[in-house]
Design a protein around this motif. Structure first.
Motif, PDB file in Angstrom:
ATOM      1  N   ILE A 136       0.822  -1.206   0.000  1.00 21.63           N
ATOM      2  CA  ILE A 136       0.000   0.000   0.000  1.00 21.63           C
ATOM      3  C   ILE A 136       0.860   1.261   0.000  1.00 21.63           C
ATOM      4  CG2 ILE A 136      -1.910  -1.119   1.195  1.00 21.63           C
ATOM      5  CD1 ILE A 136      -0.982   0.322   3.768  1.00 21.63           C
ATOM      6  N   PHE A 137       2.186   1.116  -0.071  1.00 18.91           N
ATOM      7  CA  PHE A 137       3.079   2.253   0.150  1.00 18.91           C
ATOM      8  C   PHE A 137       3.662   2.848  -1.131  1.00 18.91           C
ATOM      9  CE2 PHE A 137       3.068  -0.017   4.185  1.00 18.91           C
ATOM     10  CZ  PHE A 137       2.860   1.017   5.082  1.00 18.91           C
ATOM     11  N   TRP A 138       3.018   2.636  -2.274  1.00 19.91           N
ATOM     12  CA  TRP A 138       3.541   3.163  -3.527  1.00 19.91           C
ATOM     13  C   TRP A 138       2.967   4.530  -3.885  1.00 19.91           C
ATOM     14  CZ3 TRP A 138       7.796   1.107  -4.602  1.00 19.91           C
ATOM     15  CH2 TRP A 138       8.016  -0.268  -4.589  1.00 19.91           C
ATOM     16  N   GLY A 139       2.045   5.028  -3.110  1.00 20.64           N
ATOM     17  CA  GLY A 139       1.326   6.237  -3.476  1.00 20.64           C
ATOM     18  C   GLY A 139       2.208   7.431  -3.807  1.00 20.64           C
ATOM     19  N   LYS A 140       3.179   7.726  -2.964  1.00 24.58           N
ATOM     20  CA  LYS A 140       4.023   8.904  -3.176  1.00 24.58           C
ATOM     21  C   LYS A 140       4.883   8.749  -4.426  1.00 24.58           C
ATOM     22  CE  LYS A 140       5.198  13.000  -1.905  1.00 24.58           C
ATOM     23  NZ  LYS A 140       4.182  14.088  -1.926  1.00 24.58           N
ATOM     24  N   LEU A 141       5.420   7.550  -4.660  1.00 26.51           N
ATOM     25  CA  LEU A 141       6.229   7.321  -5.859  1.00 26.51           C
ATOM     26  C   LEU A 141       5.384   7.519  -7.115  1.00 26.51           C
ATOM     27  CD1 LEU A 141       8.828   6.393  -7.292  1.00 26.51           C
ATOM     28  CD2 LEU A 141       8.009   4.032  -7.033  1.00 26.51           C
ATOM     29  N   VAL A 142       4.194   6.956  -7.137  1.00 24.31           N
ATOM     30  CA  VAL A 142       3.306   7.111  -8.285  1.00 24.31           C
ATOM     31  C   VAL A 142       2.971   8.583  -8.491  1.00 24.31           C
ATOM     32  CG1 VAL A 142       1.037   6.537  -9.230  1.00 24.31           C
ATOM     33  CG2 VAL A 142       2.368   4.781  -8.046  1.00 24.31           C
ATOM     34  N   GLU A 143       2.705   9.286  -7.407  1.00 25.35           N
ATOM     35  CA  GLU A 143       2.400  10.713  -7.500  1.00 25.35           C
ATOM     36  C   GLU A 143       3.545  11.489  -8.156  1.00 25.35           C
ATOM     37  OE1 GLU A 143       1.188  14.480  -4.588  1.00 25.35           O
ATOM     38  OE2 GLU A 143       1.928  12.594  -3.721  1.00 25.35           O
ATOM     39  N   MET A 144       4.777  11.196  -7.767  1.00 22.76           N
ATOM     40  CA  MET A 144       5.934  11.910  -8.297  1.00 22.76           C
ATOM     41  C   MET A 144       6.146  11.624  -9.782  1.00 22.76           C
ATOM     42  SD  MET A 144       6.900  13.728  -5.785  1.00 22.76           S
ATOM     43  CE  MET A 144       8.510  14.340  -6.272  1.00 22.76           C
ATOM     44  N   ILE A 145       5.972  10.347 -10.181  1.00 21.40           N
ATOM     45  CA  ILE A 145       6.144  10.002 -11.593  1.00 21.40           C
ATOM     46  C   ILE A 145       5.037  10.623 -12.433  1.00 21.40           C
ATOM     47  CG2 ILE A 145       6.260   8.121 -13.267  1.00 21.40           C
ATOM     48  CD1 ILE A 145       7.419   6.348 -11.086  1.00 21.40           C
ATOM     49  N   LYS A 146       3.795  10.569 -11.935  1.00 21.18           N
ATOM     50  CA  LYS A 146       2.675  11.175 -12.662  1.00 21.18           C
ATOM     51  C   LYS A 146       2.895  12.671 -12.866  1.00 21.18           C
ATOM     52  CE  LYS A 146      -1.626  10.191 -12.006  1.00 21.18           C
ATOM     53  NZ  LYS A 146      -2.953  10.023 -11.373  1.00 21.18           N
ATOM     54  N   LEU A 147       3.371  13.318 -11.825  1.00 24.62           N
ATOM     55  CA  LEU A 147       3.583  14.763 -11.891  1.00 24.62           C
ATOM     56  C   LEU A 147       4.627  15.119 -12.951  1.00 24.62           C
ATOM     57  CD1 LEU A 147       2.841  17.495 -10.587  1.00 24.62           C
ATOM     58  CD2 LEU A 147       4.758  17.139  -9.002  1.00 24.62           C
ATOM     59  N   ARG A 148       5.702  14.338 -12.982  1.00 26.37           N
ATOM     60  CA  ARG A 148       6.778  14.657 -13.921  1.00 26.37           C
ATOM     61  C   ARG A 148       6.429  14.245 -15.352  1.00 26.37           C
ATOM     62  NH1 ARG A 148      12.945  13.871 -12.132  1.00 26.37           N
ATOM     63  NH2 ARG A 148      12.116  15.376 -10.622  1.00 26.37           N
TER      64      ARG A 148
END
Length: 405
Positions: free
Chosen positions: A109-121
């Motif tokens: 359940i801990f991938w949220g921040k990584l996904v957020e950063m990749i989506k943003l870039r």
């Protein structure tokens, strides 16, 4: 199309079904001409990031603490750090054009921040393959107290993970209903079945036969392979093994790792089970050899579950045309899927006598085992192919911008 696949466990080091499913998905996309990069932790490497290839799939391993087969506290800490450690390792590699879509797998359940950063870039969409409603199942099992600080901690990261998904794929309609009710229908969701490549494995070397190695040539092998933990309620299957002790040709072989390995070995010793063997996890090649050499595929889900999982291990049984035998929590629609298609015998956990009678039916009738096994493969073809899962995911990732190629 350029895809990032994110998962906490991957081949060739893993024996878990999720790792195998994601590799099959990645290979299918590579076959379509897509550029696929898997981002996954490595518990043993010193470098922040190492890159390799596996069957045409780019694999980026980032340095991580131990998250499998360790204490619950250490696992929680190291999983919490997954997104941070991953982004620290790969951030310099990510440009706006690096990825056109993200597919990530839960657990963890801990991938949220990584996904957020990749989506943003990269300004791309993300699809969450949600296979495990954690921490809910741990609350159901009594491992986490509802309303506790621990629950709130995990709920925070659970919500963060869900919020990054443009679509969330759940494995059954009942599971989707439970998820939507628990989250007040605030996320876009759909049914995404587990999947498998439709290529049965053939055991070509008799020296690799588990029957030969364990002197089980004349036995009917009831096999359980995969996670051996609380969510599976392994004592349920151990009771079945005990009830079958009078049938000399029946043998129960369990292979895997998890929190209840000690439990099953203790029960085997306490009950003096001569029809039971436990083996630790093996690599994927050895696991495929096992599946090609057994008679009945076992599984179990805890009666305490409120979610309705479809265990990925069933796909391995179905690929090999192996009849499925197991039990589920009350209301799980997996029971109807398997029983209605005559692909196995599924009962409700706690109905020990029915599970026992189903095991006896398969024990006494070789033709029945073959027919039910064939039906299992037919069901796999129609409902659980990697092609159908891959297309459903891509349709969602392309929905926003049809010009992405």
């Amino acid at each position: 199309m350029r895809l990032a696949l994110i998962i906490d466990d991957y081949l060739p080091h893993s024996t878990r079904v999720g790792a195998k499913m994601f590799h099959e998905l990645a290979c299918y996309y590579v076959g379509l001409g897509y550029q696929v990069t898997v981002i996954t932790p490595s518990e043993t490497q010193e470098q922040q990031l190492t890159k390799t290839q596996l069957d045409g799939v780019n694999v980026w391993y980032f340095s991580s603490g131990v998250i499998k087969d360790t204490t619950k506290a250490k696992r929680a800490i190291n999983e919490t750090m997954l997104s941070f450690r991953a982004w620290r390792a790969i951030s310099d590699e990510i440009q706006p054009e690096t990825f056109d879509g993200i597919i990530y797998y839960s657990p963890s359940i801990f991938w949220g921040k990584l996904v957020e950063m990749i989506k943003l870039r990269c300004q791309c969409k993300a699809y969450l393959v949600l296979r495990d409603l954690f921490p809910q199942w741990a609350i159901d099992a009594g491992m986490i107290n509802q309303g506790s600080v621990i629950e709130k901690y995990f709920r925070f990261f659970e919500g963060q993970s869900y919020r990054q998904a443009d679509k969330i794929g759940l494995m059954s309609e009942k599971n989707r209903q439970v998820f939507n009710a628990a989250t007040n229908n605030q996320y876009q969701s759909e049914i995404l079945r587990n999947w498998a490549e439709l290529k049965p494995h053939i055991l070509t070397n008799v020296d690799e036969s588990i029957r030969r190695k364990l002197n089980l040539e004349d036995k009917i092998i009831y096999f359980y392979g995969g996670n051996i933990g609380h969510a599976q309620d392994m004592s349920n299957l151990m009771r079945l093994a005990r009830s079958m002790t009078d049938y000399e040709e029946a043998h129960f072989l369990f292979v895997g790792q998890g929190d209840e390995v000690n439990l099953i070995n203790q029960l085997a010793e306490e009950w003096s089970l001569s029809n039971f063997t436990y083996l630790p996890s093996v690599n994927q090649h050895e696991f495929k050899n096992l599946l090609a050499d057994i008679d009945v595929g076992l599984f179990s889900l805890s009666v305490k579950h409120t979610a309705h999982n479809f265990p990925g291990k069933l796909l391995g049984y179905m690929v090999q045309s192996i009849p499925i035998l197991g039990s589920v929590n009350q209301g799980n629609d997996l029971l109807d899927v398997i029983n209605d298609n005559q692909a196995g015998f599924i009962s409700v956990n706690g109905e020990d006598e029915m599970l026992y009678q189903n095991a006896l039916s398969l024990y006494h009738d070789e033709l029945l085992r073959k027919d039910v096994g064939k039906n299992a493969f037919t069901l796999l073809e129609s409902e659980f192919s990697v092609q159908s899962a891959a297309q459903a995911i891509i349709d969602n990732l392309k929905e926003k911008d049809e010009s992405i190629q």
